[in-house]
Design a protein around this motif. Structure first.
Motif, PDB file in Angstrom:
ATOM      1  N   ASN A   1       0.854  -1.179   0.000  1.00  0.00           N
ATOM      2  CA  ASN A   1       0.000   0.000   0.000  1.00  0.00           C
ATOM      3  C   ASN A   1       0.892   1.232   0.000  1.00  0.00           C
ATOM      4  OD1 ASN A   1      -2.408   1.534   0.148  1.00  0.00           O
ATOM      5  ND2 ASN A   1      -2.156   1.749   2.364  1.00  0.00           N
TER       6      ASN A   1
ATOM      7  N   TYR B   1      -4.591   3.658   7.123  1.00  0.00           N
ATOM      8  CA  TYR B   1      -4.203   2.259   6.961  1.00  0.00           C
ATOM      9  C   TYR B   1      -2.685   2.108   7.090  1.00  0.00           C
ATOM     10  CZ  TYR B   1      -4.994  -2.470   5.073  1.00  0.00           C
ATOM     11  OH  TYR B   1      -5.091  -3.827   4.903  1.00  0.00           O
TER      12      TYR B   1
ATOM     13  N   ASN C   1      -7.294   8.447  -1.489  1.00  0.00           N
ATOM     14  CA  ASN C   1      -7.926   7.121  -1.395  1.00  0.00           C
ATOM     15  C   ASN C   1      -7.279   6.315  -0.277  1.00  0.00           C
ATOM     16  OD1 ASN C   1      -9.773   6.789  -3.899  1.00  0.00           O
ATOM     17  ND2 ASN C   1      -7.935   7.737  -4.709  1.00  0.00           N
ATOM     18  N   SER C   2      -8.033   5.377   0.280  1.00  0.00           N
ATOM     19  CA  SER C   2      -7.510   4.544   1.359  1.00  0.00           C
ATOM     20  C   SER C   2      -7.205   3.130   0.874  1.00  0.00           C
ATOM     21  CB  SER C   2      -8.515   4.463   2.513  1.00  0.00           C
ATOM     22  OG  SER C   2      -8.062   3.490   3.450  1.00  0.00           O
TER      23      SER C   2
ATOM     24  N   ARG D   1      -7.421   0.635   2.574  1.00  0.00           N
ATOM     25  CA  ARG D   1      -8.422  -0.278   3.129  1.00  0.00           C
ATOM     26  C   ARG D   1      -9.428  -0.694   2.069  1.00  0.00           C
ATOM     27  NH1 ARG D   1      -7.791   0.592   8.725  1.00  0.00           N
ATOM     28  NH2 ARG D   1      -7.586   2.823   8.939  1.00  0.00           N
ATOM     29  N   LYS D   2      -9.656   0.217   1.114  1.00  0.00           N
ATOM     30  CA  LYS D   2     -10.732   0.010   0.135  1.00  0.00           C
ATOM     31  C   LYS D   2     -10.238  -0.405  -1.245  1.00  0.00           C
ATOM     32  CE  LYS D   2     -13.884   3.238   2.399  1.00  0.00           C
ATOM     33  NZ  LYS D   2     -14.385   4.629   2.386  1.00  0.00           N
ATOM     34  N   ILE D   3      -9.076   0.100  -1.642  1.00  0.00           N
ATOM     35  CA  ILE D   3      -8.603  -0.210  -2.995  1.00  0.00           C
ATOM     36  C   ILE D   3      -7.121  -0.554  -2.987  1.00  0.00           C
ATOM     37  CG2 ILE D   3     -10.301   1.295  -4.136  1.00  0.00           C
ATOM     38  CD1 ILE D   3      -7.878   3.214  -4.626  1.00  0.00           C
TER      39      ILE D   3
ATOM     40  N   LYS E   1      -8.494   7.443 -10.892  1.00  0.00           N
ATOM     41  CA  LYS E   1      -8.950   6.150 -10.389  1.00  0.00           C
ATOM     42  C   LYS E   1      -9.220   5.106 -11.468  1.00  0.00           C
ATOM     43  CE  LYS E   1     -11.949   4.232  -6.825  1.00  0.00           C
ATOM     44  NZ  LYS E   1     -12.965   4.553  -5.822  1.00  0.00           N
TER      45      LYS E   1
END
Lengths: 192, 192
Positions: free
Chosen positions: A31, A57, A87-88, A90-92, B190
């Motif tokens: 990440n 994260y 963006n996190s 955790r999600k992507i 994105k």
């Protein structure tokens, strides 16, 4: 009597960095997030500090693995850096979304971004709780650069074209032309 | 397999600041030194970190008074900033030598530089011994700017023309043109 105007107690300073801090999560997934609150903080041992909110994260990842990399981007990579910031993980999967390549560091328990020109591989030396942000002081175990960027007088700044984050204006600005040599131009000032 | 080349464990990062940190010594004489190892380190409370060697005159002053100001220069002031970095306040009066004006802060026990465009008035919140450098985390009690530099969209960067220090190359470089709005340009990335 100064004519300066108060702006209040705020985080305004120039320049601040826009660094991509890369980590592995608990399952080993790479990440990356963008950090503007940071800077070099010691010469011996060489250390860099980055400050993160506990809610991120990346905070969890650094706390668990005590390792991170600081990936310093070129101006051409500014879109990816801003993407990492909004963006996190955790999600992507931010690496998959941007097409950038995480390379496993051989020195610390974190990946670095192969496409970014300069990479600092860091191991946590101190963790300082300050307030909303926690500061991780990382010892710089190694710095790696693309070989084409290394010159006899340092790194090729025209090729790298690094940039800064400007907090109050919420924008990125390129690092441009040289204003002179440090530890040199000021020596002539003394008798002026 | 990465093709990056190792540069060793060194303090290389872009950008790093070139901030003039101002203090009063034990006799109340204003002094100022240049700091490149530092950065914003917390949003609430707003804090900025600066790292100094114990051997510096400014280290003594901050230790004694628990206060300092961070004075952020314009490109036109780069000679004075380099001068502050290559001379010690133990030996000379850097304000007298440069003709710059120390103004007593009404909020912290330190002076600020009236001619510099942006000033952060700080009180020490944490002192972290790292190695060769000691890091002082200062709570930003107030930020002051020249009134002419304040605009509806932030600070007038074209008028301020701040600059960065580039460690490996030992040079100063100006902060130039905008690359786009933060927390914005990355939102379009994105689905790419």
């Amino acid at each position: 009597m100064s004519t300066k105007k108060s702006l209040g107690a705020k985080t305004i300073a120039f320049p601040t960095p826009a660094w991509a801090v890369a980590t592995y999560d608990s399952e080993g997934k790479p990440n990356v997030m963008t950090v503007a609150w940071g800077g070099i903080c010691c010469s011996k041992p060489p250390c860099v500090a980055v400050s993160l909110r506990k809610a991120t994260y990346t905070y969890e990842a650094i706390s668990a693995r005590q390792s991170f990399t600081v990936n310093i981007p070129s101006a051409s990579q500014v879109m990816a850096v801003d993407f990492f910031g909004v963006n996190s993980g955790r999600k992507i999967d931010k690496f998959a979304a941007t097409g950038l390549t995480p390379v496993k560091s051989e020195l610390v328990d974190a990946p670095f971004i192969d496409e970014f020109p300069l990479v600092l591989e860091c191991r946590v030396l101190h963790t300082l709780e300050i307030g909303l942000h926690t500061q991780f002081v990382g010892e710089i175990i190694d710095v790696k650069a693309d070989e084409s960027l290394i010159t006899d007088s340092g790194l090729d700044m025209e090729a790298i074209r690094p940039f800064a984050f400007i907090p109050e204006n919420r924008e990125y600005r390129v690092i441009g032309e040289s204003l002179g040599k440090a530890f040199s131009i000021g020596r002539e000032q003394k008798d002026s």
